[in-house]
Design a protein around this motif. Sequence first.
Motif, mmCIF file in Angstrom:
data_model
loop_
_atom_site.group_PDB
_atom_site.id
_atom_site.type_symbol
_atom_site.label_atom_id
_atom_site.label_comp_id
_atom_site.label_asym_id
_atom_site.label_seq_id
_atom_site.Cartn_x
_atom_site.Cartn_y
_atom_site.Cartn_z
ATOM 1 N N VAL A 135 0.946 -1.351 -0.122
ATOM 2 C CA VAL A 135 0.050 0.018 0.016
ATOM 3 C C VAL A 135 0.653 1.181 -0.005
ATOM 4 C CG1 VAL A 135 -1.920 1.198 1.344
ATOM 5 C CG2 VAL A 135 -1.908 -1.295 1.459
ATOM 6 N N SER A 136 0.515 2.153 -0.720
ATOM 7 C CA SER A 136 1.145 3.521 -0.991
ATOM 8 C C SER A 136 0.367 4.274 -0.010
ATOM 9 C CB SER A 136 1.297 4.017 -2.263
ATOM 10 O OG SER A 136 2.143 3.141 -3.269
ATOM 11 N N ILE A 137 0.853 4.747 1.184
ATOM 12 C CA ILE A 137 0.180 5.562 2.024
ATOM 13 C C ILE A 137 1.011 7.018 2.333
ATOM 14 C CG2 ILE A 137 -0.651 5.847 4.442
ATOM 15 C CD1 ILE A 137 -0.792 2.888 4.543
ATOM 16 N N CYS A 138 0.071 8.151 2.191
ATOM 17 C CA CYS A 138 0.620 9.359 2.346
ATOM 18 C C CYS A 138 0.553 9.706 4.015
ATOM 19 C CB CYS A 138 -0.216 10.526 1.832
ATOM 20 S SG CYS A 138 -0.065 10.386 0.233
ATOM 21 N N PRO A 139 1.565 10.398 4.506
ATOM 22 C CA PRO A 139 1.831 10.810 5.838
ATOM 23 C C PRO A 139 0.423 11.767 6.271
ATOM 24 C CG PRO A 139 3.269 12.259 4.475
ATOM 25 C CD PRO A 139 2.837 11.219 3.625
ATOM 26 N N PRO A 140 0.008 11.585 7.350
ATOM 27 C CA PRO A 140 -1.364 12.260 7.841
ATOM 28 C C PRO A 140 -1.321 13.811 7.424
ATOM 29 C CG PRO A 140 -0.579 11.005 9.565
ATOM 30 C CD PRO A 140 0.690 11.013 8.666
ATOM 31 N N ASP A 141 -0.075 14.393 7.337
ATOM 32 C CA ASP A 141 -0.143 16.042 7.172
ATOM 33 C C ASP A 141 -0.414 16.273 5.874
ATOM 34 O OD1 ASP A 141 2.474 15.004 7.045
ATOM 35 O OD2 ASP A 141 3.116 16.874 6.123
ATOM 36 N N CYS A 142 -0.589 15.238 4.911
ATOM 37 C CA CYS A 142 -1.037 15.526 3.444
ATOM 38 C C CYS A 142 -2.442 15.859 3.416
ATOM 39 C CB CYS A 142 -0.572 14.342 2.689
ATOM 40 S SG CYS A 142 0.989 14.416 1.821
ATOM 41 N N PHE A 143 -3.198 15.575 4.234
ATOM 42 C CA PHE A 143 -4.695 15.706 4.412
ATOM 43 C C PHE A 143 -4.978 16.802 5.533
ATOM 44 C CE2 PHE A 143 -3.685 11.104 3.402
ATOM 45 C CZ PHE A 143 -4.232 11.372 2.344
#
Length: 414
Positions: A135-143
């Motif tokens: 899974v490619s997961i963005c860090p939370p601060d991206c949202f």
Amino acid sequence: MVELERAQNPWVTSDQPIDRVEIDGRDLSVMPELSVLDRGDAGFVAKRPCTATSDWKLGVAERAFSAAGAAFLSAIIVNPLDVAKTRLQAQAAGVPYSHPLSNITSRMAFFGPTTLFADLRCSPSCTRAGIHGTVSICPPDCFQYKSTLDVFYKIIRQEGFTRLWRGTNAGLALAVPTVGIYLPCYDIFRNWLEEFTARNAPSTSVYVPLVAGSLARSLACATCYPIELARTRMQAFKVMQNGAKPPGVLKTLLDVVSHVKTTSNNAESNLRGYRVLWTGMGAQLARDVPYSAICWSTLEPIRRRLLNLVGDEANAISIFGANFSAGFVAGTIAAAATCPLDVAKTRRQIENDPVRQMKMTTRQTLVEVWRGGGLKGLFTGVGPRVGRAGPSVGIVVSFYEVVKYALHQRYAAS
């Protein structure tokens, strides 16, 4: 014989208008402080004229047309700032902004029970996503939104450029009737009050814009509030499925009502549940009435001074410039002063708990915000709010006055 006549210019209202006094065929120009004479020994009494101008000749239809055009133009131009303000305030209120497929339940609902993983990057072009298994997961601060420009950047990257105009249809559906009621009613109330105070209590005339603006805004707000509720919810919440068409104004309002109905146990409760369409109207009035009072109390003196500099040579350009400048300054000051009330209004409008929706008050909401975020919390979104209000008021007032001027000139010529 004594005749007192004001030299009227419907588009120039000076702080010190010059009156013309005719005494036995002779003209005497006097300043307003000298226009009230009580000279029993001279055998005449001249009274100060009322301040109502000849823009009374414009009917409600012409005023509403002018206001509707101004509202249409303003709503389209400043909507992105309104979206940014609402997103920042909603985030501070606890609305989660993340990838719509960031949990297993929503992924299975979207892809089906046989698909366990999905690409959880915030956008296809995001380079910050880390690989966790498959899974490619963005860090939370991206949202997470950090500022007005950050909101613009992330909405464009994650949802598309057109999402900056999310809620514009609701904004237009709201702005056109609201401003169409608000500005003509302000004109009418102001003219009535100016005439009344000039005759009965001249010392209170300074408060006329404040009272007229408050009354007109209250009437417009109560009439069009459900559309305002729909617009705020449309701007605050993301669409949970990629490619899905966002709900419109009617669908948003029906969802609000149906959510209350499903939690009610009897027909009487369901009937009272329609009150939810006016959820937060107290907060809206608590914000808009002071906003209008501050705005018009600031705008009118500035506008009159600027128009007084032009004098009898007023034209469409000078009218536009004076009204836009006065509206920009007044809107900026009023928006900054009433930002905490705007935060309370937004929180009440995006509340999903039906019990809290019906029981929360503006004061309780402000206390909650203060306890949770202090002064910073009360002024969440003040940047985009001020950035929106100044140009918006300037555009609306200047466009409205220029169209009124054009209509007046047309009628005068005919």
